[in-house]
Scaffold this active site. Structure first.
Site, PDB file in Angstrom:
ATOM      1  N   LYS A 239      48.499  54.358  34.195  1.00 48.00           N
ATOM      2  CA  LYS A 239      47.094  53.952  34.274  1.00 48.00           C
ATOM      3  C   LYS A 239      46.299  55.075  34.940  1.00 48.00           C
ATOM      4  O   LYS A 239      46.589  55.461  36.068  1.00 48.00           O
ATOM      5  CB  LYS A 239      46.953  52.660  35.069  1.00 48.00           C
ATOM      6  CG  LYS A 239      45.505  52.215  35.291  1.00 48.00           C
ATOM      7  CD  LYS A 239      45.437  51.024  36.237  1.00 48.00           C
ATOM      8  CE  LYS A 239      43.996  50.693  36.611  1.00 48.00           C
ATOM      9  NZ  LYS A 239      43.906  49.616  37.619  1.00 48.00           N
TER      10      LYS A 239
ATOM     11  N   ASP B 201      37.003  53.606  39.711  1.00 47.43           N
ATOM     12  CA  ASP B 201      36.849  52.202  39.313  1.00 47.43           C
ATOM     13  C   ASP B 201      35.780  51.521  40.156  1.00 47.43           C
ATOM     14  O   ASP B 201      36.024  51.085  41.274  1.00 47.43           O
ATOM     15  CB  ASP B 201      38.184  51.464  39.459  1.00 47.43           C
ATOM     16  CG  ASP B 201      38.096  50.025  38.996  1.00 47.43           C
ATOM     17  OD1 ASP B 201      37.142  49.697  38.256  1.00 47.43           O
ATOM     18  OD2 ASP B 201      38.977  49.226  39.354  1.00 47.43           O
TER      19      ASP B 201
ATOM     20  N   LYS C 189      32.466  46.075  42.304  1.00 50.78           N
ATOM     21  CA  LYS C 189      33.197  45.902  43.545  1.00 50.78           C
ATOM     22  C   LYS C 189      32.239  45.987  44.743  1.00 50.78           C
ATOM     23  O   LYS C 189      31.160  46.565  44.634  1.00 50.78           O
ATOM     24  CB  LYS C 189      34.248  47.011  43.697  1.00 50.78           C
ATOM     25  CG  LYS C 189      35.398  46.965  42.714  1.00 50.78           C
ATOM     26  CD  LYS C 189      36.315  48.160  42.945  1.00 50.78           C
ATOM     27  CE  LYS C 189      37.504  48.148  42.006  1.00 50.78           C
ATOM     28  NZ  LYS C 189      38.468  47.072  42.326  1.00 50.78           N
TER      29      LYS C 189
ATOM     30  N   ASP D 267      42.641  55.108  41.702  1.00 46.04           N
ATOM     31  CA  ASP D 267      43.054  54.201  40.628  1.00 46.04           C
ATOM     32  C   ASP D 267      43.695  54.947  39.460  1.00 46.04           C
ATOM     33  O   ASP D 267      44.075  54.330  38.480  1.00 46.04           O
ATOM     34  CB  ASP D 267      41.858  53.372  40.134  1.00 46.04           C
ATOM     35  CG  ASP D 267      42.271  51.980  39.685  1.00 46.04           C
ATOM     36  OD1 ASP D 267      43.405  51.564  39.995  1.00 46.04           O
ATOM     37  OD2 ASP D 267      41.472  51.304  39.022  1.00 46.04           O
TER      38      ASP D 267
ATOM     39  N   ASP E  30      36.418  44.082  36.144  1.00 44.30           N
ATOM     40  CA  ASP E  30      37.233  44.749  37.151  1.00 44.30           C
ATOM     41  C   ASP E  30      38.720  44.495  36.926  1.00 44.30           C
ATOM     42  O   ASP E  30      39.551  44.970  37.693  1.00 44.30           O
ATOM     43  CB  ASP E  30      36.821  44.285  38.560  1.00 44.30           C
ATOM     44  CG  ASP E  30      37.366  45.194  39.645  1.00 44.30           C
ATOM     45  OD1 ASP E  30      37.658  46.366  39.339  1.00 44.30           O
ATOM     46  OD2 ASP E  30      37.498  44.741  40.794  1.00 44.30           O
TER      47      ASP E  30
ATOM     48  N   GLU F  50      40.373  45.819  34.559  1.00 41.75           N
ATOM     49  CA  GLU F  50      40.406  46.809  33.478  1.00 41.75           C
ATOM     50  C   GLU F  50      41.793  47.388  33.235  1.00 41.75           C
ATOM     51  O   GLU F  50      42.071  47.924  32.158  1.00 41.75           O
ATOM     52  CB  GLU F  50      39.406  47.940  33.785  1.00 41.75           C
ATOM     53  CG  GLU F  50      39.902  49.058  34.682  1.00 41.75           C
ATOM     54  CD  GLU F  50      40.204  48.616  36.102  1.00 41.75           C
ATOM     55  OE1 GLU F  50      41.082  49.239  36.736  1.00 41.75           O
ATOM     56  OE2 GLU F  50      39.581  47.655  36.590  1.00 41.75           O
TER      57      GLU F  50
ATOM     58  N   ARG G 242      44.766  46.067  32.750  1.00 43.86           N
ATOM     59  CA  ARG G 242      45.513  45.456  31.643  1.00 43.86           C
ATOM     60  C   ARG G 242      44.908  45.842  30.289  1.00 43.86           C
ATOM     61  O   ARG G 242      45.607  45.884  29.283  1.00 43.86           O
ATOM     62  CB  ARG G 242      45.550  43.943  31.811  1.00 43.86           C
ATOM     63  CG  ARG G 242      44.203  43.240  31.709  1.00 43.86           C
ATOM     64  CD  ARG G 242      44.174  41.914  32.408  1.00 43.86           C
ATOM     65  NE  ARG G 242      44.228  42.069  33.854  1.00 43.86           N
ATOM     66  CZ  ARG G 242      44.253  41.049  34.706  1.00 43.86           C
ATOM     67  NH1 ARG G 242      44.232  39.801  34.247  1.00 43.86           N
ATOM     68  NH2 ARG G 242      44.289  41.253  36.003  1.00 43.86           N
TER      69      ARG G 242
END
Length: 228
Positions: A78, A83, A90, A101, A160, A162, A164
């Site tokens: 990933k 993010d 957030k 991230d 958020d 994201e 998956r």
């Protein structure tokens, strides 16, 4: 992971992959741009990056150190270079840490370099799903429905979540290499930290033997990590 997100964006990671390919002969590197990502039908992956001025990139790196007939191992990382949470924004406090991230993608980079330097007798394919999750007039919205590369549709309830979305398309893409095992590495959810603390990584899988081998590889001074 520590690089500032205005420098370490998806295009930058693609450039680093190409540089790695030039450094190590025999390492095949391909960087797919947003058009190719859309053409492949990666609707969920593309949706995560569509709100950013930094376009998404799918990075594919192949190392062939084993026999030609040997099925490769696949590592999927990933690579969310920053993010914000997207439209599901957030809290501002601590958001600077969201440059981390892309830690999954970074660890795959490091693993590939180690495998290449050690010249391990295995075949390995590394797939990095890199995007920046930003809020904008073009960003994905809660309630949007996207179609994944596998043909399944997904309703986005929280932008958020994201990880998956990028990983499902990257995992589907990995199937074309017919891997003998697939391991995806991701800073996927803060729930792991709340459940296990800051010093232990969570491992989930459908292959019990592979899960045990991964846990054993992470043993610390002879003391194995907990296995539930």
């Amino acid at each position: 992971g520590n690089m500032p997100p205005n420098i370490c964006h998806p295009t930058y990671l693609g450039e680093q992959a190409k540089a790695l390919g030039k450094e190590f002969k025999g390492l095949k590197v391909e960087v797919l741009d947003e058009k190719k990502i859309k053409d492949l039908g990666m609707g969920s992956f593309y949706a995560v990056g569509q709100g950013s001025d930094q376009p998404p990139r799918l990075i594919v790196m192949q190392y062939n150190g084993g026999k030609k007939a040997d099925k490769p191992f696949a590592l999927v990382g990933k690579g969310i270079t920053f993010d914000t949470g997207g439209i599901s924004l957030k809290p501002g406090a601590g958001m600077d840490e969201m440059k981390y991230d892309m830690g999954g993608a970074a660890s795959v980079f490091g693993t590939l370099r180690a495998v290449r330097e050690l010249e391990l007798a295995i075949n390995l394919v590394c797939i990095l799903a890199c995007a920046e999750n930003m809020p904008s007039g073009n960003a994905a919205r809660p309630g949007d429905i996207v179609t994944t590369m596998s043909g399944q549709t997904v309703e986005i309830l929280n932008t958020d979540a994201e990880g998956r979305l990028v990983l499902c398309d990257a995992l589907t893409y990995s199937e074309r290499f017919k891997p003998q095992a697939v391991i995806d590495i991701a800073t996927l959810t803060g729930a792991v930290v709340r459940a296990l603390g800051p010093s232990v990584a969570g491992v989930l899988g459908t292959d019990r033997d592979l899960v045990r081998r991964v846990i054993r590889s992470g043993e610390n001074h002879g003391e194995p990590f907990w296995e539930l």
